[in-house]
Design a protein around this motif. Sequence first.
Motif, PDB file in Angstrom:
ATOM      1  N   ARG A 185      -4.499 -35.182 -23.021  1.00  0.00           N
ATOM      2  CA  ARG A 185      -3.182 -34.857 -23.576  1.00  0.00           C
ATOM      3  C   ARG A 185      -2.600 -33.612 -22.900  1.00  0.00           C
ATOM      4  NH1 ARG A 185      -4.143 -36.018 -29.973  1.00  0.00           N
ATOM      5  NH2 ARG A 185      -3.989 -38.277 -29.799  1.00  0.00           N
ATOM      6  N   ILE A 230      -9.844 -36.642 -24.970  1.00  0.00           N
ATOM      7  CA  ILE A 230      -8.466 -36.959 -25.364  1.00  0.00           C
ATOM      8  C   ILE A 230      -7.617 -35.696 -25.325  1.00  0.00           C
ATOM      9  CG2 ILE A 230      -7.044 -37.652 -27.331  1.00  0.00           C
ATOM     10  CD1 ILE A 230      -9.193 -39.726 -28.004  1.00  0.00           C
ATOM     11  N   SER A 231      -8.184 -34.583 -25.819  1.00  0.00           N
ATOM     12  CA  SER A 231      -7.433 -33.312 -25.785  1.00  0.00           C
ATOM     13  C   SER A 231      -7.125 -32.905 -24.350  1.00  0.00           C
ATOM     14  CB  SER A 231      -8.234 -32.199 -26.441  1.00  0.00           C
ATOM     15  OG  SER A 231      -8.446 -32.449 -27.777  1.00  0.00           O
ATOM     16  N   LYS A 277     -21.795 -38.616 -33.362  1.00  0.00           N
ATOM     17  CA  LYS A 277     -20.971 -37.412 -33.527  1.00  0.00           C
ATOM     18  C   LYS A 277     -20.703 -36.753 -32.178  1.00  0.00           C
ATOM     19  CE  LYS A 277     -22.392 -36.283 -38.242  1.00  0.00           C
ATOM     20  NZ  LYS A 277     -23.162 -35.361 -39.092  1.00  0.00           N
ATOM     21  N   ASP A 278     -21.763 -36.661 -31.342  1.00  0.00           N
ATOM     22  CA  ASP A 278     -21.599 -36.065 -30.016  1.00  0.00           C
ATOM     23  C   ASP A 278     -20.608 -36.874 -29.183  1.00  0.00           C
ATOM     24  OD1 ASP A 278     -23.348 -34.053 -30.641  1.00  0.00           O
ATOM     25  OD2 ASP A 278     -25.074 -34.940 -29.562  1.00  0.00           O
ATOM     26  N   GLU A 298     -18.258 -38.817 -30.340  1.00  0.00           N
ATOM     27  CA  GLU A 298     -16.932 -38.616 -30.931  1.00  0.00           C
ATOM     28  C   GLU A 298     -16.350 -37.275 -30.509  1.00  0.00           C
ATOM     29  OE1 GLU A 298     -13.673 -39.879 -32.990  1.00  0.00           O
ATOM     30  OE2 GLU A 298     -15.498 -41.051 -32.708  1.00  0.00           O
ATOM     31  N   ASN A 299     -17.189 -36.226 -30.511  1.00  0.00           N
ATOM     32  CA  ASN A 299     -16.724 -34.907 -30.072  1.00  0.00           C
ATOM     33  C   ASN A 299     -16.289 -34.931 -28.616  1.00  0.00           C
ATOM     34  OD1 ASN A 299     -17.141 -33.727 -32.552  1.00  0.00           O
ATOM     35  ND2 ASN A 299     -19.183 -32.968 -32.060  1.00  0.00           N
ATOM     36  N   GLU A 300     -17.101 -35.560 -27.763  1.00  0.00           N
ATOM     37  CA  GLU A 300     -16.768 -35.646 -26.337  1.00  0.00           C
ATOM     38  C   GLU A 300     -15.494 -36.462 -26.137  1.00  0.00           C
ATOM     39  OE1 GLU A 300     -18.136 -34.055 -23.705  1.00  0.00           O
ATOM     40  OE2 GLU A 300     -19.336 -33.015 -25.222  1.00  0.00           O
ATOM     41  N   LYS A 301     -15.345 -37.517 -26.930  1.00  0.00           N
ATOM     42  CA  LYS A 301     -14.134 -38.345 -26.844  1.00  0.00           C
ATOM     43  C   LYS A 301     -12.919 -37.520 -27.230  1.00  0.00           C
ATOM     44  CE  LYS A 301     -12.047 -42.255 -29.215  1.00  0.00           C
ATOM     45  NZ  LYS A 301     -12.247 -43.208 -30.292  1.00  0.00           N
ATOM     46  N   ASN A 302     -13.078 -36.767 -28.341  1.00  0.00           N
ATOM     47  CA  ASN A 302     -11.960 -35.923 -28.778  1.00  0.00           C
ATOM     48  C   ASN A 302     -11.622 -34.862 -27.725  1.00  0.00           C
ATOM     49  OD1 ASN A 302     -11.658 -37.314 -31.163  1.00  0.00           O
ATOM     50  ND2 ASN A 302     -12.965 -35.931 -32.342  1.00  0.00           N
ATOM     51  N   LYS A 303     -12.673 -34.293 -27.121  1.00  0.00           N
ATOM     52  CA  LYS A 303     -12.434 -33.306 -26.053  1.00  0.00           C
ATOM     53  C   LYS A 303     -11.716 -33.946 -24.879  1.00  0.00           C
ATOM     54  CE  LYS A 303     -16.408 -30.312 -26.963  1.00  0.00           C
ATOM     55  NZ  LYS A 303     -17.718 -29.872 -26.440  1.00  0.00           N
TER      56      LYS A 303
END
Length: 161
Positions: free
Chosen positions: A122, A118-119, A108-109, A111-116
């Motif tokens: 972007r 990616i954001s 989860k961590d 995934e969260n870091e990946k999403n951050k």
Amino acid sequence: MEFYWESTVIAIVAFILLYMLLSKYAFGPLFAVMEQRRQLVKDEIASAETSRKQAEQQLNEQKQALQEARKEAFEIIEQAKRSSAKQADDILDAAKQESVRLKEEAVKDIENEKNKAISALRSQVSGMSVMIASKIIEKQIDEKSQEQLVDQYLKQVGNKS
């Protein structure tokens, strides 16, 4: 040496009389004492036999008690082994559950870091797109120069991440 029959008769009569007196007063009590002694010995032998049988019985009881104690000790040891094996299994299960939980948290961590990331990427790309658009508008360059400029900015974005 002469033989005197009177003294022989007197000796025999004295012997018979002495025998009768002894049998009435001495032999009776003596035989009674001997009979008591015989009975005492007989009773002692019977008592010894009874004691021997009791000792054998007690020995058998002690052997049986010792066997039961050994059996109980073996059962206690087996129970302790089962208990320790169960505890070990419980500890292993708890450790597996904890490792699964930690792994899930780590995923989860990540995934969260990946999403951050990616954001953030972007937002940087959108910012760069705006910059590229503004520079394209500023320069008013041809299509080939525009492609080179876009490639150059994409390389810069690739180097930053």
